[in-house]
Design an enzyme around this catalytic site. Sequence first.
Site, mmCIF file in Angstrom:
data_model
loop_
_atom_site.group_PDB
_atom_site.id
_atom_site.type_symbol
_atom_site.label_atom_id
_atom_site.label_comp_id
_atom_site.label_asym_id
_atom_site.label_seq_id
_atom_site.Cartn_x
_atom_site.Cartn_y
_atom_site.Cartn_z
ATOM 1 N N ARG A 175 -14.656 4.414 -9.904
ATOM 2 C CA ARG A 175 -14.058 3.546 -10.933
ATOM 3 C C ARG A 175 -15.027 2.434 -11.377
ATOM 4 O O ARG A 175 -14.960 1.965 -12.504
ATOM 5 C CB ARG A 175 -12.729 2.975 -10.435
ATOM 6 C CG ARG A 175 -11.728 4.073 -10.100
ATOM 7 C CD ARG A 175 -10.297 3.626 -10.146
ATOM 8 N NE ARG A 175 -9.444 4.602 -9.478
ATOM 9 C CZ ARG A 175 -9.027 5.757 -10.022
ATOM 10 N NH1 ARG A 175 -9.382 6.073 -11.244
ATOM 11 N NH2 ARG A 175 -8.269 6.587 -9.340
ATOM 12 N N GLN A 187 -0.310 4.177 0.161
ATOM 13 C CA GLN A 187 -0.855 5.144 1.120
ATOM 14 C C GLN A 187 -0.251 4.928 2.497
ATOM 15 O O GLN A 187 0.134 5.880 3.178
ATOM 16 C CB GLN A 187 -2.381 5.011 1.183
ATOM 17 C CG GLN A 187 -3.049 5.464 -0.101
ATOM 18 C CD GLN A 187 -4.552 5.308 -0.077
ATOM 19 O OE1 GLN A 187 -5.125 4.795 0.888
ATOM 20 N NE2 GLN A 187 -5.209 5.734 -1.135
ATOM 21 N N ASP A 212 -5.564 0.248 -9.277
ATOM 22 C CA ASP A 212 -6.812 1.001 -9.462
ATOM 23 C C ASP A 212 -7.494 0.688 -10.795
ATOM 24 O O ASP A 212 -8.591 1.164 -11.056
ATOM 25 C CB ASP A 212 -6.532 2.508 -9.389
ATOM 26 C CG ASP A 212 -6.203 2.942 -7.964
ATOM 27 O OD1 ASP A 212 -6.561 2.220 -7.018
ATOM 28 O OD2 ASP A 212 -5.587 4.013 -7.811
ATOM 29 N N SER A 216 0.828 -1.203 0.000
ATOM 30 C CA SER A 216 0.000 0.000 0.000
ATOM 31 C C SER A 216 0.864 1.256 0.000
ATOM 32 O O SER A 216 1.601 1.523 0.948
ATOM 33 C CB SER A 216 -0.914 0.022 1.227
ATOM 34 O OG SER A 216 -1.462 1.326 1.371
HETATM 35 C C1 S3P Z 1 -2.848 5.730 -3.772
HETATM 36 C C2 S3P Z 1 -2.533 4.443 -3.430
HETATM 37 C C3 S3P Z 1 -3.377 3.287 -3.725
HETATM 38 C C4 S3P Z 1 -4.451 3.633 -4.751
HETATM 39 C C5 S3P Z 1 -5.111 4.955 -4.476
HETATM 40 C C6 S3P Z 1 -4.087 6.072 -4.479
HETATM 41 C C7 S3P Z 1 -1.911 6.808 -3.427
HETATM 42 O O1 S3P Z 1 -4.038 2.893 -2.536
HETATM 43 O O2 S3P Z 1 -5.423 2.619 -4.795
HETATM 44 O O3 S3P Z 1 -6.091 5.239 -5.456
HETATM 45 O O4 S3P Z 1 -2.065 7.938 -3.949
HETATM 46 O O5 S3P Z 1 -0.985 6.576 -2.645
HETATM 47 P P1 S3P Z 1 -3.365 1.823 -1.494
HETATM 48 O O6 S3P Z 1 -2.205 2.487 -0.886
HETATM 49 O O7 S3P Z 1 -4.445 1.546 -0.488
HETATM 50 O O8 S3P Z 1 -3.018 0.650 -2.322
#
Ligand code: S3P
Length: 748
Positions: free
Chosen positions: A702, A475, A622, A473
């Site tokens: 999406r 994020q 995504d 992840s």
């Molecule tokens: C993102 C990370 C992804 C992605 C999200 C944007 C980011 O999520 O799905 O649309 O900007 O860091 P995850 O970190 O939960 O995989």
Amino acid sequence: MSQLQFEKVAFIGLGLIGSSLARVIQAHALAKEVVASTRSEKTLSDAKALGLISQGYTNPIDAVQGADLVVLALPVRATQKVLETIKPYLTANCIITDVGSTKGNVVEAAKAVYGEALPAGFVPGHPIAGAEHTGVHAGKVDLFANHKVILTPLPTSSTWAVERLIQLWQAADAEVICMDVAKHDEVLAHTSHLPHLMAFNLVEQLANREDNLDIFRYAAGGFRDFSRIAASDPQMWHDIFFANKTAILKAVDGFEQQLAVIRKLIEDEDSQQLMGLLGHAQAARQHFNHMLAKKPLLENTQVTQQFTIQPGAKNFQGKFTVPGDKSVSHRSIMFGAIAEGTTHVTGFLEGEDALATLQAFRDMGVSIEGPKNGEVTIHGVGMHGLTAPKSALYMGNSGTSMRLLSGMLSAQAFDSVMTGDASLSKRPMERIAKPLRLMGAQIQSTGERGTPPISISGAQALKGIHYDLPMASAQVKSGILLAGLWAEGETSVTEPEPTRDHTERMLRAFGYEVKTEGNRISLQGGGKLVGTNIQVPSDISSAAFFMVGAAITENADVTLEAVGINPTRTGIIEILKQMGADITVQNERIAGGEPIADIRIQGTRTLKGIHIPEDQVPLAIDEFPALFIAAACAEGQTILTGAAELRVKESDRIQVMADGLTTMGIDCTPTEDGIIIQGKGQSGEWGAIFTGGEIESHHDHRIAMSFAMAGLRTSGEIKIVGTETVATSFPSFTQLANTAGLAIQVTE
Ligand code: S3P
């Protein structure tokens, strides 16, 4: 209604508010008898003629005898005298309420009559509805509909009285809120009394000028809008200003201070600060609208929006520039805000998610200009310059905002709370809260299952940690690294698979050293960021819908210009290529530290099903909803594994896509960490694949956009419900898709 029925309701006073409530009671037959007392005989006879009361009296004693509900609908200053007069004639279980704009003084008046032992039936109230017009004829049965009514139950008030009053106001279609008396008076001093005071005062200021006639004659909309409420009843406002004196004087002091601030900015010609103030106020006003309406952030979107797509699309063609990358847009605001100096951003995505981030930093005192045509200027406040937001930060639909900000806010000197919409409120937050706690953060996910709202206690000294990410992840990785900027020593993260690296790249662009060694990313706390220029590339995740659309449509020819092709994001290209799509990546170049290119997709070859390589999953995380549409059009089976993360996106994307595909006649089996889709395509055949049907998008942008692309190969109409969240990432989606050849109709 019988439960609510009163034996006898007595109104003391029958002006706008009293007569409107009487109309409600009559319209719903909520009382066997309604009577009133007023000083004016004319009012009483008019009220009788209007069918509002059966009896009218000039002496309140006559009205209240035998009443089980007495409504004091008269000027607040008259309360004490009336209560003294009627006290001996009230029955023990009589409910007594009022409708005045101030509550502290009503309670004082009652105490002057009853002492501390107020009657159990006494529950002060305040319907927040009104108009500049007064009198029995001005009343309306729907005056309170969709308005708020505040009840201020006292420690002496009994529950049954409060409940019956709540039911009464609900019958008027009002939204009832209970709060304590002091809070009511403070809130109303700011939201109602101060604006009225300012309106009266402004009109007075202008009326006293010698050229007043010219001013009034030529005064444009601004003056008209601002002064509307100065046409209200002077006697009533005179009384309110005295009745709520303490709270109003405080509000006036606050106003004077704020006036001095803006005055000085103009005097000093401090353009940057003035723009910051005006921009913040404008955005806050818009934000309040949305919060009050419980709607997403953009003005023109509604929660009931749906797409309808008719079969028969013949082609899918054109050159398009899709909007800016969502991930990069978020980070440009976050990093620009804590940098020293100014950051200019171009290509910023003006979608709701990135706007939520922008608003959050405005709420924390950062002066931000724009966005205007994708341009944003952020006046950075440095690593220690953010200030406490006045209220909870609203993150809308955006998981990226909430998780990255969790890291940043954990390191601030102030407390903070973050909330989100229905979809975000279901998403897991412990994945970021846990590692932050290990760093010393005080962070709680206060929802039922480790979900938002997030509550953070500031002023914690963070220390660097090493963290092995249990899931791929970006994020979570980013949230930890961002907290690490303020932590003591080194913070490092090891990822199970490479995920998007925009945080690392952009921190470097802001002059912050970040090391990437294999799958380990690290930084030292205590450094600083320096403002820079950020060019946001077009979002490959938005381009993905057009790539899939072109790949499933015979003779399609679509070019997507200046799309970000960061290698941590290009899984969609690789997977579509493996499925046999005709894709060329042209004109590769670097813009703002990110690789970009023009991507051309042609509908020259039909697709075939594949087992999607697991190492591609984080690189296309995504894009799977769109890829599932491609898989349904392919020949043979497509198998996805190792993608359990899809279940915790804006919706459970495995289940929601499986449901939608099934509705549209596709045979598929969701699994714990993926899906098996039986493609209905045949080599060299471009006919309809989907049957059409009604799809629920579950507030997931999406999902909505993916099923819209299915419209290119459908035999029946497709209806997609709940498409308003498309505005979170791709506000111009329908416009571009229809230009290319789809026929999406949007209905609100
Ligand atoms: C993102 C990370 C992804 C992605 C999200 C944007 C980011 O999520 O799905 O649309 O900007 O860091 P995850 O970190 O939960 O995989």
